[in-house]
Design a protein around this motif. Structure first.
Motif, mmCIF file in Angstrom:
data_model
loop_
_atom_site.group_PDB
_atom_site.id
_atom_site.type_symbol
_atom_site.label_atom_id
_atom_site.label_comp_id
_atom_site.label_asym_id
_atom_site.label_seq_id
_atom_site.Cartn_x
_atom_site.Cartn_y
_atom_site.Cartn_z
ATOM 1 N N PHE A 330 -58.521 -47.196 23.858
ATOM 2 C CA PHE A 330 -59.115 -47.236 22.524
ATOM 3 C C PHE A 330 -58.277 -46.427 21.529
ATOM 4 O O PHE A 330 -58.112 -46.817 20.370
ATOM 5 C CB PHE A 330 -60.547 -46.692 22.555
ATOM 6 C CG PHE A 330 -61.533 -47.654 23.167
ATOM 7 C CD1 PHE A 330 -61.265 -49.013 23.226
ATOM 8 C CD2 PHE A 330 -62.736 -47.205 23.685
ATOM 9 C CE1 PHE A 330 -62.173 -49.904 23.783
ATOM 10 C CE2 PHE A 330 -63.655 -48.086 24.242
ATOM 11 C CZ PHE A 330 -63.369 -49.440 24.293
ATOM 12 N N GLY A 331 -57.760 -45.280 21.991
ATOM 13 C CA GLY A 331 -56.917 -44.466 21.117
ATOM 14 C C GLY A 331 -55.648 -45.205 20.717
ATOM 15 O O GLY A 331 -55.240 -45.176 19.548
ATOM 16 N N LEU A 332 -55.014 -45.873 21.683
ATOM 17 C CA LEU A 332 -53.805 -46.636 21.381
ATOM 18 C C LEU A 332 -54.101 -47.767 20.399
ATOM 19 O O LEU A 332 -53.331 -48.011 19.458
ATOM 20 C CB LEU A 332 -53.203 -47.203 22.675
ATOM 21 C CG LEU A 332 -52.542 -46.201 23.627
ATOM 22 C CD1 LEU A 332 -52.193 -46.877 24.947
ATOM 23 C CD2 LEU A 332 -51.291 -45.606 23.002
ATOM 24 N N SER A 333 -55.224 -48.457 20.607
ATOM 25 C CA SER A 333 -55.572 -49.559 19.708
ATOM 26 C C SER A 333 -55.912 -49.036 18.308
ATOM 27 O O SER A 333 -55.615 -49.684 17.307
ATOM 28 C CB SER A 333 -56.749 -50.349 20.275
ATOM 29 O OG SER A 333 -57.921 -49.553 20.339
ATOM 30 N N HIS A 334 -56.513 -47.844 18.241
ATOM 31 C CA HIS A 334 -56.846 -47.261 16.940
ATOM 32 C C HIS A 334 -55.583 -46.922 16.148
ATOM 33 O O HIS A 334 -55.567 -47.013 14.904
ATOM 34 C CB HIS A 334 -57.689 -45.992 17.129
ATOM 35 C CG HIS A 334 -58.157 -45.383 15.849
ATOM 36 N ND1 HIS A 334 -58.115 -44.020 15.614
ATOM 37 C CD2 HIS A 334 -58.654 -45.935 14.715
ATOM 38 C CE1 HIS A 334 -58.574 -43.766 14.402
ATOM 39 N NE2 HIS A 334 -58.913 -44.913 13.837
ATOM 40 N N GLY A 335 -54.513 -46.547 16.852
ATOM 41 C CA GLY A 335 -53.267 -46.223 16.163
ATOM 42 C C GLY A 335 -52.608 -47.434 15.532
ATOM 43 O O GLY A 335 -51.965 -47.318 14.484
ATOM 44 N N GLY A 336 -52.759 -48.601 16.158
ATOM 45 C CA GLY A 336 -52.180 -49.814 15.603
ATOM 46 C C GLY A 336 -50.666 -49.747 15.523
ATOM 47 O O GLY A 336 -50.000 -49.149 16.365
ATOM 48 N N LEU A 337 -50.119 -50.347 14.485
ATOM 49 C CA LEU A 337 -48.670 -50.436 14.339
ATOM 50 C C LEU A 337 -48.063 -49.153 13.788
ATOM 51 O O LEU A 337 -47.046 -48.666 14.285
ATOM 52 C CB LEU A 337 -48.311 -51.612 13.424
ATOM 53 C CG LEU A 337 -46.818 -51.878 13.214
ATOM 54 C CD1 LEU A 337 -46.161 -52.269 14.532
ATOM 55 C CD2 LEU A 337 -46.610 -52.971 12.169
ATOM 56 N N LEU A 338 -48.685 -48.572 12.767
ATOM 57 C CA LEU A 338 -48.111 -47.416 12.077
ATOM 58 C C LEU A 338 -48.762 -46.098 12.445
ATOM 59 O O LEU A 338 -48.231 -45.038 12.120
ATOM 60 C CB LEU A 338 -48.194 -47.619 10.555
ATOM 61 C CG LEU A 338 -47.460 -48.840 10.007
ATOM 62 C CD1 LEU A 338 -47.701 -48.979 8.510
ATOM 63 C CD2 LEU A 338 -45.973 -48.757 10.303
ATOM 64 N N GLY A 339 -49.925 -46.114 13.098
ATOM 65 C CA GLY A 339 -50.605 -44.885 13.479
ATOM 66 C C GLY A 339 -51.465 -44.316 12.365
ATOM 67 O O GLY A 339 -51.359 -44.711 11.202
ATOM 68 N N THR A 340 -52.290 -43.372 12.720
ATOM 69 C CA THR A 340 -53.175 -42.732 11.738
ATOM 70 C C THR A 340 -52.468 -41.626 10.970
ATOM 71 O O THR A 340 -52.949 -41.182 9.926
ATOM 72 C CB THR A 340 -54.401 -42.132 12.439
ATOM 73 O OG1 THR A 340 -53.965 -41.139 13.375
ATOM 74 C CG2 THR A 340 -55.194 -43.208 13.171
ATOM 75 N N GLY A 341 -51.336 -41.167 11.496
ATOM 76 C CA GLY A 341 -50.636 -40.024 10.905
ATOM 77 C C GLY A 341 -50.878 -38.771 11.718
ATOM 78 O O GLY A 341 -51.966 -38.578 12.282
ATOM 79 N N LEU A 342 -49.877 -37.923 11.827
ATOM 80 C CA LEU A 342 -50.016 -36.692 12.601
ATOM 81 C C LEU A 342 -51.133 -35.819 12.023
ATOM 82 O O LEU A 342 -51.171 -35.555 10.823
ATOM 83 C CB LEU A 342 -48.699 -35.922 12.599
ATOM 84 C CG LEU A 342 -47.596 -36.457 13.522
ATOM 85 C CD1 LEU A 342 -46.290 -35.719 13.277
ATOM 86 C CD2 LEU A 342 -48.008 -36.335 14.977
ATOM 87 N N GLY A 343 -52.035 -35.412 12.898
ATOM 88 C CA GLY A 343 -53.140 -34.568 12.485
ATOM 89 C C GLY A 343 -54.358 -35.310 11.989
ATOM 90 O O GLY A 343 -55.367 -34.680 11.655
ATOM 91 N N GLN A 344 -54.325 -36.644 11.952
ATOM 92 C CA GLN A 344 -55.417 -37.402 11.366
ATOM 93 C C GLN A 344 -56.097 -38.355 12.348
ATOM 94 O O GLN A 344 -56.943 -39.145 11.936
ATOM 95 C CB GLN A 344 -54.905 -38.190 10.151
ATOM 96 C CG GLN A 344 -54.332 -37.301 9.070
ATOM 97 C CD GLN A 344 -53.883 -38.090 7.850
ATOM 98 O OE1 GLN A 344 -54.574 -38.999 7.413
ATOM 99 N NE2 GLN A 344 -52.731 -37.735 7.297
ATOM 100 N N GLY A 345 -55.728 -38.286 13.614
ATOM 101 C CA GLY A 345 -56.395 -39.108 14.612
ATOM 102 C C GLY A 345 -57.500 -38.338 15.317
ATOM 103 O O GLY A 345 -57.930 -37.259 14.868
#
Length: 465
Positions: A330-345
């Protein structure tokens, strides 16, 4: 790029002159390139920490930045030592190891912020301390080992040492069981995983042994369907390693380490003999052993169930079930292509996010592109190790460098393959990235040995034809 020798050496027997020789020296541009790449890697690490603080805290706290600066100074000191003692070492290995290590520290720091850990209680501070110890160990390897061929003299000493390291966690007083696996030793508050150092000792032992036994292992045997298989009497080494790997799985409950040891030997024996028969026998032995273990051993059976049916309610909710695996996906899918950004996941939702599942944590915050960049760094690190091996003129150096580089490659595959459900999940750590002092020390020693090997290989005299 090469400088031919200015004189020829007289023959010891006849007084005649031998053919001129040349040494492949590292161009000055590449030596400067290593320093530039190293500074760039340190800058990336500092920027990663700053982004973590801005994303998770909303303001800057320079405490970890200062600690990271001290660590960067230590890595630059290693570069200076190499310029004097290993001037022709590969220019890419040290910057890659530094970048991977620093990215791991930044993500571990992000998880500490979410858990409100600080000081020595925080995993990031401990990781920085362990990194400093690991870099000092790497510098010691560069200083003490001036030629890798010295290691070949102690082939059986390293073999015995590896066996002792593997048996240490089984001792009643110092052995520790963590997360179901008995692979740790502990004295007071200090704990260490000796199997991480055992893989280096095994690589040295395998290289020395296979150099001695290569002829009997490669030239004798019968052909079946075009593949030459070894004699029964020559099957002893691979059967012994298979038995040791199965013993690690059975008694230490560590499927990943057993696979790592056996895979290491299998690749090295193939490189030494160039016989596909050894690979076929090895794969049959390990697959057969794994299938039997999945039927007989409950914990191995549980790993296979988590792998095959992670979203089943009974498997998901069971003790030691697939909860961690599913949360990581689920964490990997939440990041998607570009990610949430460092410190924001939200990496702390997954258990052991700073160690076993740091790849899932990074995948959420850096996205698929960030993970691809990390995998490219690993690919370059391993390819440089293979390049050193293929350029080596002595068989021991070739086998050792290939074995060390393959150890990193196989460990990365086992970890990431388990997190992404390509293979059953194991308890190995991601090299350089994951929290853990044992792994850091071992992997920095591997990097130092590859650096020493690359320097020795470039200084080998070669005939001019």
């Amino acid at each position: 790029m090469t400088a031919p020798a200015s004189a020829t050496a007289p023959s010891a027997r006849s007084g005649a002159t031998t053919a001129p020789v040349r040494r492949i020296r590292l161009p000055k541009k590449l030596r400067n390139l290593e320093l530039g790449l190293l500074i760039f890697a340190c800058a990336i690490n500092a920027i990663a920490v700053v982004l973590v603080e801005l994303g998770a805290l909303g303001h800057l706290d320079f405490t970890l930045v200062y600690l990271g600066a001290g660590l960067s100074a230590l890595v630059v000191a290693m570069h200076v030592v190499m310029r004097y003692l290993a001037p022709d070492a590969d220019p890419f290995i040290l910057p890659i190891a530094t970048a991977l290590n620093g990215i791991g520290i930044a993500e571990i720091y992000r998880i500490d912020i979410a858990r409100h850990d600080s000081g020595w209680e925080s995993a990031a501070v401990r990781q920085i301390v362990w990194t400093a110890i690991a870099v000092v160990c790497a510098i010691a390897v560069i200083v003490l080992i001036r030629n890798h061929r010295v290691l070949q003299r102690y082939t059986y000493v390293f073999g015995f040492g590896a066996l002792v390291l593997l048996l240490l966690p089984m001792l009643p007083l110092i052995g520790r069981q963590v997360n179901g696996a008995r692979v740790w030793i502990g004295i007071g508050s200090f704990s260490f995983q000796p199997g991480e150092l055992a893989k280096i000792a095994l690589a040295i032992f395998f290289a020395g042994y296979l150099v001695q036994a290569r002829d009997s292992l490669s030239m004798v045997g019968k052909k079946v369907l075009g593949i030459r298989f070894p004699r029964l009497r020559d099957l002893g080494p691979i059967l012994v390693l298979w038995a040791i790997s199965m013993a690690v799985i059975v008694f230490q409950h560590d499927l990943g380490t057993g696979l790592l040891y056996f895979g290491l030997f299998l690749v090295m024996i193939y490189v030494a003999t160039a016989r596909v028969g050894w690979v076929v026998i090895g794969l049959v032995l390990f697959i057969g052993g794994a299938l039997i273990a999945s039927r007989v051993l409950d914990y191995v059976q549980g790993r296979f169930q988590n792998w095959l049916n992670p979203f089943n309610d009974h498997v998901y909710n069971a003790s030691g079930g697939s909860y961690q695996l599913v949360q990581g996906l689920f964490g990997l899918s939440h990041g998607g292509l570009l990610g949430t950004g460092l410190g924001q996941g939200h990496p702390t939702v997954t258990p052991l996010a700073e160690s076993d599942y740091i790849i899932a944590s990074l995948g959420e915050e850096l996205g698929l592109i960030g993970l691809f960049a990390i995998l490219c760094l690993y690919l370059l690190f391993v390819s440089r190790g293979f390049r050193v091996g293929f350029a080596s003129q002595d068989d021991f150096g070739k086998l050792l460098s290939v074995g060390l580089a393959f150890t990193v490659a196989l460990q990365v595959f086992i970890v990431i393959g388990g997190i992404t459900r390509v293979i059953p999940l194991t308890g190995l750590t991601t090299p350089f990235l994951a929290a853990g002092g044992s792994s850091l020390v071992a992997n920095w020693i591997i990097a130092a040995l590859l650096l020493r090997l690359s320097d020795t290989v470039r200084n080998q005299p070669r005939l001019v034809v």
